[in-house]
Design an enzyme around this catalytic site. Structure first.
Site, PDB file in Angstrom:
ATOM      1  N   GLU A 105       1.078  -1.383   0.391  1.00 30.09           N
ATOM      2  CA  GLU A 105       0.125  -0.181   0.126  1.00 30.09           C
ATOM      3  C   GLU A 105       1.226   1.000  -0.355  1.00 30.09           C
ATOM      4  O   GLU A 105       1.878   0.925   0.438  1.00 30.09           O
ATOM      5  CB  GLU A 105      -1.070  -0.121   0.691  1.00 30.09           C
ATOM      6  N   ASP A 106       0.473   2.298  -0.423  1.00 34.10           N
ATOM      7  CA  ASP A 106       0.887   3.712  -0.391  1.00 34.10           C
ATOM      8  C   ASP A 106       0.491   4.611   0.725  1.00 34.10           C
ATOM      9  O   ASP A 106       2.088   4.525   1.860  1.00 34.10           O
ATOM     10  CB  ASP A 106       0.703   4.556  -1.683  1.00 34.10           C
ATOM     11  N   ASP A 109      -4.929   5.638   5.788  1.00 34.42           N
ATOM     12  CA  ASP A 109      -5.588   6.565   6.439  1.00 34.42           C
ATOM     13  C   ASP A 109      -6.854   5.896   7.517  1.00 34.42           C
ATOM     14  O   ASP A 109      -6.132   5.556   8.824  1.00 34.42           O
ATOM     15  CB  ASP A 109      -6.565   7.249   5.163  1.00 34.42           C
ATOM     16  N   PHE A 158      -2.864  16.040   4.852  1.00 30.26           N
ATOM     17  CA  PHE A 158      -2.934  15.058   3.046  1.00 30.26           C
ATOM     18  C   PHE A 158      -1.890  15.465   2.158  1.00 30.26           C
ATOM     19  O   PHE A 158      -1.092  16.450   1.878  1.00 30.26           O
ATOM     20  CB  PHE A 158      -3.731  16.161   2.088  1.00 30.26           C
ATOM     21  N   ARG A 171       0.864  12.090  -9.374  1.00 28.30           N
ATOM     22  CA  ARG A 171       1.470  10.850  -9.159  1.00 28.30           C
ATOM     23  C   ARG A 171       2.777  10.761  -9.025  1.00 28.30           C
ATOM     24  O   ARG A 171       3.620  10.209  -8.914  1.00 28.30           O
ATOM     25  CB  ARG A 171       0.667  10.362  -9.931  1.00 28.30           C
TER      26      ARG A 171
HETATM   27  P1  5GP Z   1      -8.228   4.697   3.524  1.00 27.08           P
HETATM   28  O1  5GP Z   1      -9.823   3.955   3.397  1.00 27.08           O
HETATM   29  O2  5GP Z   1      -7.015   3.777   4.981  1.00 27.08           O
HETATM   30  O3  5GP Z   1      -8.405   5.741   5.006  1.00 27.08           O
HETATM   31  O4  5GP Z   1      -7.554   5.651   2.797  1.00 27.08           O
HETATM   32  C1  5GP Z   1      -7.247   4.141   1.898  1.00 27.08           C
HETATM   33  C2  5GP Z   1      -6.874   5.159   0.832  1.00 27.08           C
HETATM   34  O5  5GP Z   1      -7.273   6.475   1.024  1.00 27.08           O
HETATM   35  C3  5GP Z   1      -5.256   5.620   0.036  1.00 27.08           C
HETATM   36  O6  5GP Z   1      -4.793   4.439  -0.388  1.00 27.08           O
HETATM   37  C4  5GP Z   1      -5.109   6.639  -0.606  1.00 27.08           C
HETATM   38  O7  5GP Z   1      -6.240   6.542  -1.905  1.00 27.08           O
HETATM   39  C5  5GP Z   1      -6.248   7.688  -0.173  1.00 27.08           C
HETATM   40  N1  5GP Z   1      -5.508   9.159   0.967  1.00 27.08           N
HETATM   41  C6  5GP Z   1      -5.397   8.688   1.935  1.00 27.08           C
HETATM   42  N2  5GP Z   1      -4.922   9.479   2.672  1.00 27.08           N
HETATM   43  C7  5GP Z   1      -4.286  10.131   1.316  1.00 27.08           C
HETATM   44  C8  5GP Z   1      -3.403  11.622   1.594  1.00 27.08           C
HETATM   45  O8  5GP Z   1      -3.244  12.112   2.337  1.00 27.08           O
HETATM   46  N3  5GP Z   1      -3.058  11.793   0.058  1.00 27.08           N
HETATM   47  C9  5GP Z   1      -3.610  11.148  -0.708  1.00 27.08           C
HETATM   48  N4  5GP Z   1      -3.011  11.298  -2.344  1.00 27.08           N
HETATM   49  N5  5GP Z   1      -4.157   9.950  -1.127  1.00 27.08           N
HETATM   50  C10 5GP Z   1      -5.200   9.512   0.697  1.00 27.08           C
END
Ligand code: 5GP
Length: 185
Positions: A105-106, A109, A158, A171
């Site tokens: 994963e990148d 959150d 963010f 990206r």
């Molecule tokens: P989660 O379900 O853990 O809240 O969010 C997962 C997805 O939300 C990540 O894979 C990403 O695509 C997006 N995301 C969450 N935080 C960020 C952030 O700070 N920057 C970006 N560009 N995408 C985010």
């Protein structure tokens, strides 16, 4: 793309990690992964599109054979928030029965997307499912799911770059930085 090409727009507030810092940290994670999976087959599952850069550098840092496969999911979020309601846009080509799976994963959150993904992949009969993420935000540390490999714990802002987008831009930025609120507010 280097930072100088976006700074003119004043879009980036702050650089959090340079390309060199990211690659160094991924190499450390790769060393740990090599040791943990010694003698075992390993399938890396990347989550499109954000994990493309992490997958490319992590996989190349591993001094062993790995397979790679990809999933694309949509978390029905809008703007900078994710909702946790997930839809598969592209499924894996690989049968997971008996496989050791490492999700790449990148960023995590809220962890909502990941919780859903783990449940989904575990239902396919793998030998194991673990998670490697480059970035983790504070809220994710409170979730139930155990994330085995974390690159950096970051503040609740963010971020963009190194695969992470805002509205499909940034990206290809080499570093990871925080986006100025004026860009998305
Ligand atoms: P989660 O379900 O853990 O809240 O969010 C997962 C997805 O939300 C990540 O894979 C990403 O695509 C997006 N995301 C969450 N935080 C960020 C952030 O700070 N920057 C970006 N560009 N995408 C985010």
């Amino acid at each position: 793309m280097d930072q100088m090409h976006v700074e003119g727009d004043l879009d980036l507030d702050q650089t959090l990690y340079s390309e060199a810092e990211i690659v160094t940290r991924l190499k450390e994670m790769a060393t740990q992964i090599e040791s943990d999976y010694e003698g075992k087959d390993l399938l890396l599952v990347g989550v499109l599109k954000g994990a493309v850069m992490v997958m490319a550098d992590l996989a190349r840092s591993l001094d062993r054979h790995v397979e790679m496969d990809w999933m694309a999911v949509s978390s029905y979020g809008s703007g900078t928030q994710s909702s946790g309601v997930v839809r598969i846009l592209k499924d894996l080509d690989t049968d997971l029965s008996g496989r050791h799976v490492l999700i790449v994963e990148d960023i995590i959150d809220t962890g909502l997307t990941l919780s859903w993904l783990i449940t989904n992949l575990r239902s396919r009969g793998p030998a194991s499912v673990e998670i490697a993420t480059l970035l983790r935000k504070p809220e994710a540390q409170r979730m139930d799911v155990d994330v085995k490999y974390v690159g950096f714990d970051i503040p609740n802002a963010f971020v963009v770059g190194y695969g992470l987008d805002y509205d499909e831009r940034y990206r290809n930025l080499r570093c990871i930085g925080t986006l100025s609120p004026h860009v998305y507010s």
